[in-house]
Design a protein around this motif. Structure first.
Motif, PDB file in Angstrom:
ATOM      1  N   ALA A 227      76.058 -10.876  68.459  1.00 45.15           N
ATOM      2  CA  ALA A 227      76.525  -9.788  67.600  1.00 45.15           C
ATOM      3  C   ALA A 227      75.680  -8.531  67.814  1.00 45.15           C
ATOM      4  O   ALA A 227      76.212  -7.417  67.866  1.00 45.15           O
ATOM      5  N   LEU A 228      74.373  -8.710  67.956  1.00 43.41           N
ATOM      6  CA  LEU A 228      73.495  -7.559  68.199  1.00 43.41           C
ATOM      7  C   LEU A 228      73.790  -6.921  69.555  1.00 43.41           C
ATOM      8  O   LEU A 228      73.844  -5.694  69.682  1.00 43.41           O
ATOM      9  N   ALA A 300      79.321  12.446  62.990  1.00 47.97           N
ATOM     10  CA  ALA A 300      78.749  11.152  62.586  1.00 47.97           C
ATOM     11  C   ALA A 300      77.292  11.331  62.175  1.00 47.97           C
ATOM     12  O   ALA A 300      76.505  11.978  62.876  1.00 47.97           O
ATOM     13  N   LEU A 301      76.930  10.753  61.044  1.00 46.53           N
ATOM     14  CA  LEU A 301      75.537  10.738  60.604  1.00 46.53           C
ATOM     15  C   LEU A 301      74.886   9.413  60.977  1.00 46.53           C
ATOM     16  O   LEU A 301      73.758   9.372  61.460  1.00 46.53           O
ATOM     17  N   THR A 302      75.606   8.320  60.753  1.00 46.66           N
ATOM     18  CA  THR A 302      75.083   6.996  61.083  1.00 46.66           C
ATOM     19  C   THR A 302      76.246   6.055  61.375  1.00 46.66           C
ATOM     20  O   THR A 302      77.402   6.372  61.069  1.00 46.66           O
ATOM     21  N   ILE A 303      75.936   4.919  61.966  1.00 41.93           N
ATOM     22  CA  ILE A 303      76.926   3.875  62.224  1.00 41.93           C
ATOM     23  C   ILE A 303      76.372   2.576  61.655  1.00 41.93           C
ATOM     24  O   ILE A 303      75.239   2.189  61.968  1.00 41.93           O
ATOM     25  N   MET A 304      77.156   1.930  60.808  1.00 43.60           N
ATOM     26  CA  MET A 304      76.760   0.660  60.197  1.00 43.60           C
ATOM     27  C   MET A 304      77.619  -0.459  60.781  1.00 43.60           C
ATOM     28  O   MET A 304      78.845  -0.386  60.713  1.00 43.60           O
ATOM     29  N   GLY A 311      83.662 -12.659  63.543  1.00 43.60           N
ATOM     30  CA  GLY A 311      84.177 -12.133  64.785  1.00 43.60           C
ATOM     31  C   GLY A 311      83.238 -11.070  65.328  1.00 43.60           C
ATOM     32  O   GLY A 311      82.083 -10.964  64.912  1.00 43.60           O
ATOM     33  N   GLU A 312      83.723 -10.273  66.273  1.00 42.93           N
ATOM     34  CA  GLU A 312      82.902  -9.217  66.844  1.00 42.93           C
ATOM     35  C   GLU A 312      82.572  -8.189  65.774  1.00 42.93           C
ATOM     36  O   GLU A 312      83.432  -7.799  64.999  1.00 42.93           O
ATOM     37  N   PRO A 313      81.306  -7.741  65.692  1.00 46.90           N
ATOM     38  CA  PRO A 313      80.941  -6.778  64.645  1.00 46.90           C
ATOM     39  C   PRO A 313      81.702  -5.467  64.789  1.00 46.90           C
ATOM     40  O   PRO A 313      81.989  -5.011  65.901  1.00 46.90           O
TER      41      PRO A 313
END
Length: 658
Positions: A227-228, A300-304, A311-313
């Motif tokens: 996942a990472l 975009a400021l951040t992505i979570m 499943g795939e993140p």
């Protein structure tokens, strides 16, 4: 005399029902004569910033009338000196200003026979439109942080359990110096991975990246290596910023070739960087210091990223406008003041940990104290006690562990406790209130909404306005609209009917990273489909009844897991998370219910007795042979029940019938 000139029709509840009926009759007569009649349907000015329930008197006034109902939202009045806005700790009013910009948002006409709840939701939607009018090129978290840090430069800003602490002014200087280094070291890398716990270093790295024009991606280091790796590939991450000790502990993380260590950054920052950062923090206009945003507030400021357990993140892209809107909505009901001291322990890869743990205090001049893990109950209790923290954001499972570790004097400074992620049981709330004299309140959020959607608020003494309701997640924040629809037909449902919860507002994500197909499924027009089954009552409070994926289909009927868990928890008066329901495959019925419990329930017969004596349908009652005792229930790093692991545990123990 002034009211007479303005043709005001007075409505008084003190003169009895006859006077009330007479006022409604006068209003109807005025409409028949061709006048436009304006009604303030709440009946009283809000005391807590949330829109109060609409009174149904206008339905009587409109009975049989052919006239349309025009919803209007009044924005910008709350927070003025003339409103009931008061800071939450000291209780003082804001200073007097000369100008209060006010926005009138007018909606499409509703039919004469529109019900009270329909008008309420229409005005709520207009509130979301009002907040969205703030969208523009100047919507920058970096610029807001610079302005706030300058205003509160001498006030304490951040500290952690390692002994580090910085004022707002010093935090700004350190962030600007780090930004200069990041621009050199991370050239042509728009997104940068961050694996750091809640700490002064974690805050500093995130703010430094934002000031450098980078997008920090706080990675969930508790997720699987696959996942990472998927998250890094999706975001195009070439470099991860971490600490030496963190890397030594996380041997399973698929580290990229380029790694920067936060504890070594001070040695890499030159004297010139420090000098220019100090001068810039004092003298350079914030518009020059803040990086230019190509798409303005929609950048975009951040992505979570989700954990990837199902499943795939998925990468949730949150913009500057999303986060600022959520912070501004929080300040309207939370009413922060310089005396507010937040205990922040939720992980930075969790959207609430990022928004409420970093952005909220740092953009409002507040103080926050951090600890690396919310699981260290003893350390968190000591942090609250020694730091005199007065606000705590947590989850029910973490709160239960703190309650067992703390004595009443440890939490004497707390004034406000907000929990989310999982349902707050009445038993835990009662036990906590009885021991510490303060009642935790439940809120609700989702990463896709940046994340806070709704809150319960303390009831204000001396008023009849409701701030909270037992079992609810509260009312939506200002600027957020909520509705409930039939899961299949999409029909809007009236109050107290359960269906799919949809929400919308300026804090709604821009979409999933590189996944237009998933984004299209998540949106229904402007609404975000939460996946939660809920109902909204006449007063606007939302009650979550279950998650759509926390149902089992047994014999063609959908069985909600949370309903079963609540029955057991209430019957056994459980003040901690000790029971969870999942399902295992069954060839005949499709699925079978399995109930996992911990040592907090010594006798499984008590579970069976609770289920037998409940009003649940027999189909909803797990068989006693499906009770599974476990050492502990699997939780995610953010305190939620790990649904995927729960199912795995049940299926590894229970073998399907032959």
């Amino acid at each position: 005399r002034l009211f007479d000139l303005m043709r005001v029709i007075p409505i008084s509840t003190d003169d009895g029902p006859k006077a009330m009926l007479r006022s409604l009759h006068d209003a109807r007569k005025a409409m028949d004569e061709g006048y436009l009649v304006c009604i303030f349907a709440e009946g009283a000015l809000t005391r807590n910033g949330q829109m109060q329930a609409f009174l149904p008197g206008f339905e009587r006034m409109m009975k049989g009338a052919p006239y349309p109902i025009i919803p209007v939202h009044l924005g910008g009045v709350w927070g003025s000196r003339f409103s009931h806005f008061r800071t939450i700790i000291r209780g003082d009013k804001p200073p007097l200003r000369w100008r209060y910009p006010v926005t009138l948002t007018v909606g499409a006409a509703l039919p004469p026979d529109a019900r009270t709840w329909q008008v309420y939701r229409a005005v709520q939607e207009l509130g979301a439109q009002h907040f969205d009018t703030r969208r523009g090129p100047a919507r920058s978290v970096a610029a807001r942080f610079i302005s706030s840090a300058r205003r509160y430069r001498r006030a304490p800003a951040v500290s952690d359990t390692t002994g580090k602490s910085l004022s707002h002014g010093r935090l700004l200087i350190a962030s600007l110096a780090a930004a200069r280094l990041f621009r050199r070291k991370l050239e042509r890398q728009p997104r940068v991975g961050v694996i750091l716990p809640p700490s002064v270093g974690g805050v500093l790295v995130n703010l430094g990246l934002i000031l450098a024009g980078k997008v920090p991606v706080n990675l969930n280091f508790t997720a699987s290596p696959d996942a990472l790796r998927s998250a890094m590939d999706q975001a195009g991450i070439e470099t991860v910023i971490t600490a030496r000790k963190v890397r030594e502990k996380l041997s399973d993380v698929p580290w990229p070739a380029s790694v920067l260590y936060a504890d070594e950054l001070p040695a890499l920052i030159s004297g010139t960087d420090r000098l220019l950062a100090a001068v810039s923090a004092l003298l350079v206009p914030s518009a020059w210091l803040a990086p230019r945003l190509v798409a303005g507030g929609d950048d975009a400021l951040t992505i979570m990223f989700s954990s990837g357990t199902t499943g795939e993140p998925k990468g949730v892209v949150l913009s500057h406008h999303n986060i600022l809107s959520n912070v501004e909505a929080l300040t309207e009901v939370f009413r922060p003041d310089p005396d507010l001291h937040l205990c922040a322990t939720l992980p930075l890869f969790h959207s609430f940990g990022f928004t409420a743990g970093i952005c909220f205090p740092m953009l409002c001049g507040l103080r926050a104290s951090y600890h690396t893990s919310p699981l260290d109950a003893g350390q968190v209790v000591e942090l609250i006690h020694r730091g005199n923290c007065n606000v705590l954001f947590s989850t029910p499972s973490f709160l239960g562990s703190y309650m067992r570790k703390a004595d009443p004097h440890h939490f004497a400074s707390l004034r406000f406790i907000l929990v989310g992620a999982e349902k707050l049981s009445r038993q835990l709330a009662d036990a906590f209130h009885q021991k510490f004299g303060i009642r935790p309140l439940e809120g609700y959020g989702t990463t896709e909404m940046a994340p806070v959607v709704a809150l319960n608020l303390p009831d204000l003494p001396g008023t009849r306005q409701l701030g909270q309701k037992e079992g609810s997640i509260g009312r939506p924040l200002p600027g957020i609209a909520a509705t409930v629809v039939h899961p299949e037909s999409g029909e809007v449902l009236p109050p107290d009917q359960a269906g799919m919860l949809l929400v919308k507002g300026p804090n709604r994500m821009t979409g999933y990273l590189n996944r237009e197909d998933l984004t299209a499924k998540a949106f229904r027009g402007a609404w975000y489909v939460t996946g939660d089954i809920a109902k909204i009552d006449e007063d606007g409070f939302i009650f979550i009844t279950d998650r759509l994926f926390r149902f089992s289909k047994i014999g063609g009927e959908m069985v909600p897991h949370i309903a079963i868990e609540e029955v057991v928890a209430e019957a056994l008066k459980l003040a901690e998370l000790a029971v969870a329901v999942t399902s295992v495959p069954d060839e005949r019925k499709g699925e079978r219910l399995a109930l996992l419990y911990t040592a907090a329930i010594p006798d499984p017969g008590a579970i069976k007795k609770a289920l037998d004596q409940s009003s649940l349908p027999n189909l909803w009652k797990p068989a006693e042979s499906m009770f599974i005792k476990v050492d502990e229930l699997p939780l995610t790093a953010t305190g939620k029940v790990d649904v995927a692991k729960l199912r795995q545990v049940a299926r590894s123990i229970i073998t399907p019938p032959v």
